[in-house]
Write an enzyme that holds these catalytic residues in place. Sequence first.
Site, PDB file in Angstrom:
ATOM      1  CD  GLU A 268      -2.877   1.162   2.211  1.00  0.00           C
ATOM      2  OE1 GLU A 268      -3.845   1.966   2.226  1.00  0.00           O
ATOM      3  OE2 GLU A 268      -3.119   0.079   3.159  1.00  0.00           O
ATOM      4  CE  LYS A 284      -9.706  -0.013   5.838  1.00  0.00           C
ATOM      5  NZ  LYS A 284      -8.660  -0.756   6.347  1.00  0.00           N
TER       6      LYS A 284
END
Length: 477
Positions: A268, A284
């Site tokens: 990420e 997410k």
Amino acid sequence: MSQPARVEEIPYRDPASLFPAFADLPYPLFLDSAMAEPRLGTVSYIAADPFKVIRTDGATTTIDDAAVDGQPFDILKAELARYELERHEDPDVPPFQGGAAGLFGYDLARSLENLPDTQSDEMQFPAMAVGFYDVVLAFDHNAKRAWLISTGQPEATQAGREKRACERAARFHDLLVDEADWPVMIMPALDWEYSDSRAEYEAKVQKVIDYIYAGDIFQANLSQRFAADLPDGFDSLAFYGRLRQMNSATFCGYFSTGDTVIASSSPERFLKVDAGRVETRPIKGTRPRGETAAEDRALAAELLASDKDRAENVMIVDLLRNDLSKNCAPHTVTVPELCALESYASVHHLVSAVTGALKAGRSAVDLLAGSFPGGSITGAPKVRAMEIIAELEQERRGPYCGSLGFISFAGDMDTSILIRTLAIRNNRITFQAGGGIVADSDPAAEYEETLVKGRRLFEALAAMTSGRAEQSNKAVS
């Protein structure tokens, strides 16, 4: 700004074959695009032996061990301003051309917000540890090109900088051996401690859900912590070689401060600034990879079709749009990607992109401070979510969910979110895994998700136990 750095193109080699030669220098840093994803994992950097170090434990901030007053981000911004350099005129040269780089731990949030001081701090990780690097090796994996960049900082005069730049470049040239040996270690199995039993973790998930229904929050990221004592002589570099091999990711990284080691395989990005253009890429939504191709496709399709996972992602996208707007010019914040599928060694993720353009007069440090820590690993609203995290997680997070990355002397930045990351201090290793809790989260499923996310980290350490270490002592590819 003063003149750009001295830049020399060198023969391209896999940076993993070079980094061990630099790992014994002070504050070695490997920003490692081990996955070499065509869009994101395109550049890696090696840096070591900084001329200045800023550290804070949250209470005291030091520059080269001398205590200074001020908020850590303000101190960092002021120190970076002393060494401003123009970016090199060749646009092919990657943007980290000297600058501040290292660890921004999750608990730096305490210097920004008044959070409950209820958690224990057994590991006492630094909240921030950042070196100022005058020499950087940069590698473009797509173009198969590499550069040795030497700034000559912190010399004050042009002649002094030119002399230092040449001398420092020569020193780093001497370490560019054909292929460095990665250490190998065989060790006994570790005795892992879990911060929560299944029942305890599920009860905490339910507590978050209760807060959601009470109107406190929409979402909070809740994690559990795994810790173990390490055997004498544990070789963190050997472990990182195994980790990057088994769980390659776009934002892998290794960083050692002497008393703390970060070994990360994060997928990420947190914040990137490139010539004033801003990007964040929140994750997410998670599913495990399948055992067969058909099962893998089915799990990916299930994730893409999940209203619950999409809702998690969209809520965090909205939070990050707000965070970026604090330091981006009006009407420039956009969402070019929403809930796109990205697949990694052990998981599928939903990933979005939020972009913008820095306001005039705002810097990368302003953006980092205004958005820290990342919304994808806190929740919404962010401050109340962080208060609930402090209530429910017994230990401070330390590096977990903080950032690893650089801020260049020319004002560019790239930082990861420290998930899938292990931290080592005082012969003890820890990592955490969690997920975003929303109103329709299933506590049992959330517990299982933490194990899915932690699986490859456990396996990387288990692979070093007696009889299972098969790693070559040559470069880990």
